[in-house]
Design a protein around this motif. Structure first.
Motif, mmCIF file in Angstrom:
data_model
loop_
_atom_site.group_PDB
_atom_site.id
_atom_site.type_symbol
_atom_site.label_atom_id
_atom_site.label_comp_id
_atom_site.label_asym_id
_atom_site.label_seq_id
_atom_site.Cartn_x
_atom_site.Cartn_y
_atom_site.Cartn_z
ATOM 1 N N GLN A 326 0.848 -1.166 -0.064
ATOM 2 C CA GLN A 326 0.155 -0.079 0.099
ATOM 3 C C GLN A 326 0.836 1.277 0.079
ATOM 4 N N LYS A 327 1.976 1.349 0.752
ATOM 5 C CA LYS A 327 2.893 2.540 0.932
ATOM 6 C C LYS A 327 3.513 2.531 -0.527
ATOM 7 N N GLU A 328 3.855 1.578 -0.872
ATOM 8 C CA GLU A 328 4.730 1.702 -2.375
ATOM 9 C C GLU A 328 3.901 2.488 -3.337
ATOM 10 N N ILE A 329 2.594 1.870 -3.300
ATOM 11 C CA ILE A 329 1.604 2.589 -4.446
ATOM 12 C C ILE A 329 1.401 4.064 -4.030
ATOM 13 N N TYR A 330 1.116 4.275 -2.595
ATOM 14 C CA TYR A 330 0.726 5.552 -2.116
ATOM 15 C C TYR A 330 1.682 6.624 -2.552
ATOM 16 N N ASP A 331 3.095 6.123 -1.947
ATOM 17 C CA ASP A 331 4.015 7.182 -2.279
ATOM 18 C C ASP A 331 4.281 7.744 -3.749
ATOM 19 N N ILE A 332 3.957 6.793 -4.551
ATOM 20 C CA ILE A 332 4.255 7.309 -5.963
ATOM 21 C C ILE A 332 3.010 8.156 -6.281
ATOM 22 N N VAL A 333 1.983 7.901 -5.905
ATOM 23 C CA VAL A 333 0.692 8.964 -6.492
ATOM 24 C C VAL A 333 1.216 10.248 -5.590
ATOM 25 N N SER A 336 3.676 12.047 -7.327
ATOM 26 C CA SER A 336 3.392 12.483 -8.637
ATOM 27 C C SER A 336 2.379 13.892 -8.489
ATOM 28 N N GLN A 337 1.660 13.643 -7.203
ATOM 29 C CA GLN A 337 0.844 14.968 -6.974
ATOM 30 C C GLN A 337 1.649 16.235 -6.634
ATOM 31 N N GLU A 338 2.762 15.985 -5.607
ATOM 32 C CA GLU A 338 3.502 17.068 -5.522
ATOM 33 C C GLU A 338 4.158 17.683 -6.567
ATOM 34 N N GLU A 339 4.646 17.166 -7.453
ATOM 35 C CA GLU A 339 5.510 17.574 -8.785
ATOM 36 C C GLU A 339 4.283 18.441 -9.471
ATOM 37 N N GLU A 356 3.357 15.826 -16.073
ATOM 38 C CA GLU A 356 4.154 15.865 -14.979
ATOM 39 C C GLU A 356 3.670 14.436 -13.993
ATOM 40 N N SER A 357 2.344 14.599 -13.887
ATOM 41 C CA SER A 357 2.024 13.416 -12.936
ATOM 42 C C SER A 357 2.027 12.059 -13.539
ATOM 43 N N PHE A 358 1.890 11.985 -14.844
ATOM 44 C CA PHE A 358 1.986 10.584 -15.605
ATOM 45 C C PHE A 358 3.470 10.249 -15.742
ATOM 46 N N LYS A 359 4.441 11.030 -15.747
ATOM 47 C CA LYS A 359 5.903 10.762 -15.733
ATOM 48 C C LYS A 359 6.158 9.913 -14.650
ATOM 49 N N ILE A 360 5.614 10.503 -13.572
ATOM 50 C CA ILE A 360 6.119 9.835 -12.021
ATOM 51 C C ILE A 360 5.452 8.668 -11.891
ATOM 52 N N ILE A 361 4.186 8.549 -12.301
ATOM 53 C CA ILE A 361 3.431 7.515 -12.258
ATOM 54 C C ILE A 361 3.849 6.213 -12.871
ATOM 55 N N SER A 362 4.140 6.614 -14.182
ATOM 56 C CA SER A 362 4.644 5.436 -15.262
ATOM 57 C C SER A 362 5.709 5.152 -14.614
ATOM 58 N N LYS A 367 9.126 0.781 -12.144
ATOM 59 C CA LYS A 367 10.090 0.165 -11.244
ATOM 60 C C LYS A 367 9.623 -0.817 -10.170
ATOM 61 N N LEU A 368 8.478 -0.740 -9.938
ATOM 62 C CA LEU A 368 7.797 -1.853 -8.998
ATOM 63 C C LEU A 368 7.547 -3.203 -9.934
#
Ligand code: GLY
Ligand code: MN
Ligand code: MN
Length: 477
Positions: A326-333, A336-339, A356-362, A367-368
């Motif tokens: 849960q934390k791995e996924i949460y921290d990506i979102v 992504s939102q921060e940026e 910007e958000s898509f870059k970080i999520i993808s 990575k996972l």
């Protein structure tokens, strides 16, 4: 004695003026609406007329209606909160025996019997205190009262997806509205127009309304800020109160109780409270799961305060601690939102925020090992990232940012059961949504009160909420 008499007279005056000059609570005020009507008029094409109809009363079941909600365009231009009304705005001054005018508000009549059941109606007198050029009873509005053939452009509401009211046979404005639509879309009218023939147009009001509503005045910013603050405080209280024996419905109830506690009339849209598998349903509103322990719960809710609605989402672990996955996924979102929020600046577009958000999520999903190539990320992040908020939760407006717009930034990752990845990721759905004011410098996060960082959420969730002291009797055993 004299003082007493004066006081009595003063009280009498105050009470009687209140009876004849009944008003709604309207923080925007008559001047705001009048100014907006003028701004609308300024953008109308030459020789045009515009029609706005109030929202219908909608039946819920048998003789019970849904809570009445005014059409947001109508409210924005009038402050009027009753059904069965029409607003007509003219580009140019009109003249008749009664004088000059460039707008007419048609209102329903008062009715002592109906008011006993349904509450006060303002009627002609009430509307007269609201700065309209002219106010008439709805009974004088019919398809013959305004000769629309005198105009070369008729601006109309877009009611394609709307269900209009058919309950009032006597003055069925909505049938008249339909007749109007037929008349102005009929071929004959342009054929009968003679010299004006080529110029006659039937246009939607949407462009002008979108131009007006997309940037918010200071009064609107104040109301929206309050709606967002209320919604954020509800998120905080739920973070403190939630535990594994609670149900989705109960959690929804805590949010909505706190909205009312702060004077919000209701929700701006159907509340979304979904745990586990339900967190992966984007607009899940059933909210009826009872077994939610150890899951993530996605809570997307917004208080509507004086007509203006917030739209805030937090996703938290029901038991107070994120599991590793849960934390791995949460921290990506979160990242992504921060940026993405940093991109919410004047001149940028919704697309700049999305990219910007898509870059970080993808890259996070890559990575996972959840996806093998960047494009696949759309499967798990299938929606846009921003929209305007205001009188509508999805307010009209341009996708290019200007000062005093208020928009959401809401990336998410949703991994439903049976997705093509390791099952340890299944049923994890995360969205984080904040309401952002666009300014000349940095974007301002109006919902920053409600923690977003996973570690801060866990710390807050250790606190107790007074809500948990509610001790109600067991009625099932
Ligand atoms: N609550 C609906 C949305 O986030 O757009
Ligand atoms: Mn939203
Ligand atoms: Mn939302």
């Amino acid at each position: 004695m004299r003082f007493k008499n004066t006081l009595f007279l003063l009280l009498f005056f105050l009470l009687s003026s209140n009876i004849s000059g009944q008003q709604y609570t309207d923080d925007l005020g008559a001047e705001f609406h009048k100014k907006k009507r003028q701004e609308f008029r300024n953008q109308m094409p030459p020789n045009s007329i515009a029609f706005f109809f109030t929202s219908p009363i909608m039946k819920r079941s048998n003789d019970t209606d849904f809570m009445y909600h005014q059409d947001p365009n109508f409210y924005y231009l009038t402050g009027w909160r009753e059904p069965h009304g029409v607003l007509v705005i003219y580009k140019d001054k009109q003249q008749d025996e009664a004088g000059l005018y460039n707008e007419i508000l048609f209102v329903r009549e008062r009715n002592e019997y109906r008011e006993m059941w349904d509450g006060k109606r303002l009627g002609l007198k009430g509307a007269e205190n609201m700065s309209f050029d002219r106010v008439l009873l709805r009974s004088s509005f019919d398809e013959n009262s305004i000769n629309i053939k005198n105009f070369s452009n008729v601006l109309n509401m877009d009611i394609r997806d709307d269900v209009r009211d058919f309950k009032d046979d006597k003055y069925d404005l909505y049938n008249i509205q339909n007749k109007f639509l037929e008349i102005i879309s009929a071929k004959e009218i342009s054929e009968n127009l003679g010299d004006q023939k080529k110029e006659f147009k039937n246009t939607s009001i949407n462009n002008i309304m979108s131009n007006l509503r997309q940037t918010k005045d200071s009064l609107e910013i104040k109301l929206l800020t309050k709606a967002v603050k209320i919604s954020s405080l509800a998120q905080i209280e739920v973070m403190k109160a939630i535990h594994g024996e609670m149900t989705e419905r109960e959690i929804q109830g805590i949010h909505e109780f706190i909205y009312r506690k702060y004077g919000a009339a209701h929700e701006g849209y159907n509340s979304i409270v979904g745990a586990g598998a339900n967190s992966c349903i984007l607009h899940y509103i059933t909210n009826d799961a009872v077994d939610i322990d150890n899951q993530l719960i996605l809570m997307d809710l917004g208080a509507e305060y004086r007509g203006y609605t917030a739209d805030v989402t937090r996703t938290i672990p029901v038991n107070g601690k994120f599991s590793e996955e849960q934390k791995e996924i949460y921290d990506i979102v979160y990242e992504s939102q921060e940026e993405a929020i940093k991109k919410a600046v004047i001149g940028n577009t919704f697309n700049d925020i999305y990219i910007e958000s898509f870059k970080i999520i993808s890259s996070g999903l890559m990575k996972l090992g959840i996806i093998d190539n960047i494009e696949e990320a759309r499967k798990y992040y299938p929606h846009g990232v921003s929209h305007h908020i205001g009188l509508d939760v999805h307010d009209p407006g341009s996708r290019t940012l200007k000062k005093n717009m208020i928009i959401t930034v809401e990336p998410g990752i949703y991994i439903p059961e049976n997705s093509d990845c390791d099952p340890k990721w299944w049923n994890i759905g995360v969205r984080i949504e904040d309401d952002i004011l666009i300014t000349e410098s940095n974007p301002i996060n109006l919902s920053a009160d409600a923690p977003r960082l996973s570690t801060e959420i866990e710390i807050l969730m250790k606190q107790e909420s007074i809500i948990n002291q509610l001790d109600l009797p067991d009625i099932d055993n």
